[in-house]
Design a protein around this motif. Structure first.
Motif, mmCIF file in Angstrom:
data_model
loop_
_atom_site.group_PDB
_atom_site.id
_atom_site.type_symbol
_atom_site.label_atom_id
_atom_site.label_comp_id
_atom_site.label_asym_id
_atom_site.label_seq_id
_atom_site.Cartn_x
_atom_site.Cartn_y
_atom_site.Cartn_z
ATOM 1 N N ASP A 109 0.833 -1.211 0.000
ATOM 2 C CA ASP A 109 0.000 0.000 0.000
ATOM 3 C C ASP A 109 0.862 1.253 0.000
ATOM 4 O OD1 ASP A 109 -2.540 1.297 0.093
ATOM 5 O OD2 ASP A 109 -2.210 1.710 2.222
ATOM 6 N N LYS A 132 -8.579 -3.388 1.242
ATOM 7 C CA LYS A 132 -9.137 -2.188 1.871
ATOM 8 C C LYS A 132 -10.544 -1.901 1.370
ATOM 9 C CE LYS A 132 -6.327 1.359 1.929
ATOM 10 N NZ LYS A 132 -5.303 2.310 1.444
ATOM 11 N N GLY A 137 -11.696 0.284 4.248
ATOM 12 C CA GLY A 137 -10.501 1.085 4.024
ATOM 13 C C GLY A 137 -9.339 0.731 4.926
ATOM 14 N N ARG A 138 -9.426 -0.412 5.626
ATOM 15 C CA ARG A 138 -8.359 -0.808 6.537
ATOM 16 C C ARG A 138 -7.762 -2.147 6.127
ATOM 17 N NH1 ARG A 138 -10.305 -2.406 10.782
ATOM 18 N NH2 ARG A 138 -12.547 -2.270 10.316
ATOM 19 N N ILE A 139 -6.508 -2.348 6.500
ATOM 20 C CA ILE A 139 -5.847 -3.629 6.276
ATOM 21 C C ILE A 139 -5.919 -4.425 7.578
ATOM 22 C CG2 ILE A 139 -3.632 -4.769 5.812
ATOM 23 C CD1 ILE A 139 -2.909 -2.428 4.015
#
Length: 395
Positions: A109, A132, A137-139
């Motif tokens: 990313d 994401k 939107g998060r890993i």
């Protein structure tokens, strides 16, 4: 026909030979001034890459179609890839072996975000974007969480297979570039991007059309330098052995030294650049052009031996003058015919449809012409200056 030409050109050739014999320093001064100018021009020659469309001639339907599509859909046909690979060095180590690992995904990313800042990059896609996109939107914080996320959504698993290999050892970041972006600048900036600290056990490389183009350009520069140096060294060795003399072995080299300087300068003035396809031209010009210098040097030494029987110790210049007149008269027409034949042959490469062949022919023809000119200007002047009275012995 040849006799008529010889008779017609005998006067000018004799006058030129006598001028060289008596005014060798003036000839060299003119040559050096010209060489300084052309030498400066030759330093401006650049080594450029060649895109696929530059390998093909204009007017070909496939090229016209390519350019039409590129105009309508800018940036979609020039792609570069950043490959992140798992390459652990030790069998039982903490190095990462699965590129789905969150640490690797965060690294991917970061590469994506840094790549977006490079001028010419239109869009960037990676496995991190897919993860994401389905995880707010998060890993995820663990590899197990990533695996669970993929198992729950078959469509996501299919999408991520476009960026992660089946054995989970490689992940790619796909970059779409502007078609008219400067390949050298883009590749240079991307090489700086991938210098950021990697997770343990990971390696990163870049590839794609622009990268290959720049790499070929770099290899062309390296190849041109290496082949030229090796060719030059071997020619020196052969000439010294051939003439059994360092002096007469080195004098013919002036043909290719000055001939190449003049040729490269002339090519720069006409807008030529070195490409991977033409990077070996200098070595080929050396192999052909050195023959002119050998002819002049060999003939001059022969003529000196012939005039030694009528050697006038009170006028050594007359002996050098006679030797040079006979030399120029005897080598000019054979060298001219050889040059014309070579130029015609090389220029015939332009009859084909490949631009690189035409460029190679033009460069070879230019090099041969200037080598001949150097052999008839620089070499005679140096031969006269270095032939001392003591070197002309009566037989």
């Amino acid at each position: 026909m040849r006799d008529k030409l010889s008779t017609w050109g005998k006067g000018p050739l004799e006058k030129y030979a006598k001028f060289v014999a008596h005014r060798a320093l003036i000839v060299l001064a003119i040559v050096l001034v010209f060489s300084i100018f052309m030498g400066y021009q030759s330093t401006l020659m650049e080594t450029t890459g060649m895109s696929q469309k530059e390998w093909l001639p204009e007017g070909i339907e496939v090229i016209n179609t390519f350019e039409l599509i590129a105009d309508q859909f800018v940036g979609s046909f020039d792609r570069t890839t950043i490959a992140v690979k798992s390459e652990p060095r030790y069998a039982r180590s903490d190095e990462i072996r699965d590129v789905r690992d969150p640490e690797v995904l965060r690294y991917v990313d970061l590469l994506s975000e840094r790549s977006k800042l490079v001028y010419g990059v239109v869009s960037v896609e990676s496995a991190a974007d897919v993860i994401k996109g389905v995880n707010d939107g998060r890993i995820p914080s663990s590899l197990r969480s990533v695996e669970s996320l993929l198992e729950q959504n078959e469509m996501v698993e299919r999408r991520i297979s476009n960026y992660i290999s089946d054995d989970y050892t490689m992940s790619v970041v796909r970059l779409n570039l502007l078609d008219d972006a400067d390949a050298n600048e883009v590749v240079q900036e991307l090489r700086e991007v991938i210098l950021i600290e990697k997770p343990p056990g990971m390696s990163v490389e870049i590839s794609g059309g622009p990268v290959i183009e720049v790499t070929m350009q770099e290899l062309a520069q390296e190849t041109m330098g290496m082949t030229s140096m090796v060719s030059f060294a071997l020619i020196i060795l052969i000439l010294i052995i051939l003439f059994s003399s360092f002096k007469y072995g080195l004098i013919p080299l002036l043909t290719i030294v000055f001939g190449l300087i003049w040729a490269m300068g002339a090519l720069v003035l006409t807008g030529f650049d070195i490409t991977p396809a033409t990077s070996g031209v200098m070595a080929m010009i050396m192999g052909i052009g050195i023959d002119f210098g050998i002819q002049v040097t060999k003939r001059f030494r022969y003529e000196l031996q012939q005039t030694s029987g009528t050697f006038d110790p009170n006028d050594p210049h007359r002996n050098r003058e006679a030797a040079m007149v006979n030399t120029i008269n005897n080598v000019f027409y054979p060298m001219t015919i050889t040059t014309i034949a070579a130029v015609v042959g090389f220029k015939c490469l332009a009859l084909g449809q490949l631009p690189m062949m035409a460029d190679m022919g033009t460069m070879m023809a230019t090099g041969v012409v200037f080598c001949m000119v150097a052999a008839l200007t620089v070499v005679p002047a140096v031969l006269v200056l270095l032939t001392r009275k003591g070197k002309i012995k009566k037989r």
